[in-house]
Scaffold this motif. Structure first.
Motif, PDB file in Angstrom:
ATOM      1  N   ASP A   1      -3.151  -8.518   1.866  1.00 57.75           N
ATOM      2  CA  ASP A   1      -4.062  -8.434   3.177  1.00 57.75           C
ATOM      3  C   ASP A   1      -5.654  -8.272   2.542  1.00 57.75           C
ATOM      4  OD1 ASP A   1      -5.616  -7.663   5.133  1.00 57.75           O
ATOM      5  OD2 ASP A   1      -3.882  -6.210   5.974  1.00 57.75           O
ATOM      6  N   LEU A   2      -6.104  -9.540   2.588  1.00 53.68           N
ATOM      7  CA  LEU A   2      -7.518  -9.539   1.888  1.00 53.68           C
ATOM      8  C   LEU A   2      -8.459  -8.502   2.538  1.00 53.68           C
ATOM      9  CD1 LEU A   2      -7.837 -13.361   1.497  1.00 53.68           C
ATOM     10  CD2 LEU A   2      -7.277 -11.778  -0.370  1.00 53.68           C
ATOM     11  N   LEU A   3      -8.397  -8.424   3.904  1.00 54.53           N
ATOM     12  CA  LEU A   3      -9.092  -7.409   4.638  1.00 54.53           C
ATOM     13  C   LEU A   3      -9.239  -6.047   4.200  1.00 54.53           C
ATOM     14  CD1 LEU A   3     -11.281  -6.867   6.898  1.00 54.53           C
ATOM     15  CD2 LEU A   3      -9.496  -6.673   8.627  1.00 54.53           C
ATOM     16  N   ARG A   4      -7.867  -5.466   4.139  1.00 55.03           N
ATOM     17  CA  ARG A   4      -7.751  -4.205   3.501  1.00 55.03           C
ATOM     18  C   ARG A   4      -8.149  -3.845   2.165  1.00 55.03           C
ATOM     19  NH1 ARG A   4      -3.698  -1.129   3.310  1.00 55.03           N
ATOM     20  NH2 ARG A   4      -2.046  -2.783   3.005  1.00 55.03           N
ATOM     21  N   THR A   5      -7.813  -5.106   1.371  1.00 57.62           N
ATOM     22  CA  THR A   5      -8.152  -5.176   0.103  1.00 57.62           C
ATOM     23  C   THR A   5      -9.549  -4.928  -0.315  1.00 57.62           C
ATOM     24  OG1 THR A   5      -6.236  -6.282  -0.646  1.00 57.62           O
ATOM     25  CG2 THR A   5      -8.181  -6.262  -2.369  1.00 57.62           C
ATOM     26  N   TYR A   6     -10.441  -5.725   0.270  1.00 55.04           N
ATOM     27  CA  TYR A   6     -11.933  -5.493   0.075  1.00 55.04           C
ATOM     28  C   TYR A   6     -12.502  -4.416   0.782  1.00 55.04           C
ATOM     29  CZ  TYR A   6     -11.853 -10.077  -1.885  1.00 55.04           C
ATOM     30  OH  TYR A   6     -11.693 -11.216  -2.890  1.00 55.04           O
ATOM     31  N   LEU A   7     -11.842  -3.867   1.951  1.00 56.56           N
ATOM     32  CA  LEU A   7     -12.391  -2.611   2.483  1.00 56.56           C
ATOM     33  C   LEU A   7     -12.183  -1.401   1.657  1.00 56.56           C
ATOM     34  CD1 LEU A   7     -10.865  -2.744   6.267  1.00 56.56           C
ATOM     35  CD2 LEU A   7     -13.530  -2.700   5.349  1.00 56.56           C
ATOM     36  N   TRP A   8     -11.104  -1.363   1.031  1.00 59.92           N
ATOM     37  CA  TRP A   8     -10.468  -0.623  -0.077  1.00 59.92           C
ATOM     38  C   TRP A   8     -11.578  -0.468  -1.123  1.00 59.92           C
ATOM     39  CZ3 TRP A   8      -6.951   3.309   0.008  1.00 59.92           C
ATOM     40  CH2 TRP A   8      -6.665   4.198  -1.058  1.00 59.92           C
ATOM     41  N   ARG A   9     -11.865  -1.646  -1.594  1.00 59.66           N
ATOM     42  CA  ARG A   9     -12.909  -1.713  -2.769  1.00 59.66           C
ATOM     43  C   ARG A   9     -14.165  -1.359  -2.407  1.00 59.66           C
ATOM     44  NH1 ARG A   9     -10.770  -7.327  -5.202  1.00 59.66           N
ATOM     45  NH2 ARG A   9      -8.545  -6.886  -5.767  1.00 59.66           N
ATOM     46  N   CYS A  10     -14.716  -1.800  -1.196  1.00 54.90           N
ATOM     47  CA  CYS A  10     -16.144  -1.534  -0.620  1.00 54.90           C
ATOM     48  C   CYS A  10     -16.145  -0.033  -0.503  1.00 54.90           C
ATOM     49  CB  CYS A  10     -16.445  -2.175   0.665  1.00 54.90           C
ATOM     50  SG  CYS A  10     -16.612  -3.894   0.292  1.00 54.90           S
TER      51      CYS A  10
END
Length: 248
Positions: free
Chosen positions: A125-134
């Motif tokens: 899930d790219l959206l959750r992955t980048y939300l978590w990193r941000c």
């Protein structure tokens, strides 16, 4: 010569910036961004999941389910559960509870998230992955921008120049946007996770005081930025008018 109005604006802006930095630093370092409240349960059968939560490899499904059962709290760098403080061989009728926390390591912060946490190694899930990193990168960027703005302000004072104040205001404006982005990314990530792993019936989730501290720091940074920008712009106009008057 600096007008008293501009000097007052700079002092107030500096105090607001300091308060925002303290609030954001406390918010980043604490674990009460989101918390779960569950009905009273017996903890005798939860030792295995507790040990896996504290000492095992990070697994999003296991972590979330343990937090649901044991009044867990979640932060940007921490995850915690509420467990009995007595030894395993002693069972009190009403055991005293204590909070045990585990920090997220840097590789865990960058680990990918999956669309179906119940199934391992499925589609990412790219959206959750980048939300978590941000959500953990943006507050660090915000603090760095405020620190850089403070250095620029100190250099401006040493050089007795008012021009760098405009840059200080822009840096605080960007820092405020990063702080707001942190809160939005965190809330969006929690909401998406609960769509895949909904809490059991009776378990309630609520925002914690750490998240509210981050929310408070956002308007403080924006007000500080507005004061710095206003002081720099107004002083520049006043200086230009005075120069034109002297030339005339």
């Amino acid at each position: 010569m600096v007008d008293n109005r501009y000097a007052t604006a700079l002092v107030i802006g500096s105090v607001l910036s300091l308060l925002a930095t303290v609030y954001l630093s406390v918010a980043v370092g604490t674990q009460h961004w989101y918390q779960y409240s569950c009905p009273p349960v017996k903890h005798e059968g939860s030792n295995a999941s507790k040990l896996e939560f504290l000492y095992g490899e990070f697994d999003e499904k296991t972590c979330s389910e343990t937090m649901f059962r044991l009044n867990g709290t979640l932060g940007l760098w921490w995850r915690c559960i509420l467990v009995p403080s007595q030894p395993y061989w002693f069972k009190a009728p009403e055991p005293k509870m204590e909070t045990q926390c585990v920090s997220f390591t840097l590789p865990q912060q960058f680990s990918p998230k999956y669309k179906y946490p119940r199934i391992h190694n499925n589609e990412e899930d790219l959206l959750r992955t980048y939300l978590w990193r941000c959500q953990f990168l943006l507050p660090l960027v915000s603090l760095a921008l405020v620190f850089l703005g403070g250095l620029v302000g100190v250099c401006a004072c040493l050089c007795r120049s008012f021009t760098p104040t405009l840059g200080v205001g822009v840096l605080h404006l960007l820092a405020g946007l990063c702080t707001l982005g942190t809160v939005c990314c965190f809330l969006a990530g929690v909401d998406l996770l609960q769509q895949y792993l909904p809490p059991p019936e009776g378990v309630e989730g609520s925002l914690g005081w750490s998240l509210y501290l981050a929310l408070i720091s956002f308007p403080l940074q924006m007000m500080a930025a507005a004061l710095f920008l206003w002081a720099a712009r107004s002083h520049r106009k006043n200086y230009t008018r005075m120069t034109a008057y002297r030339v005339a």
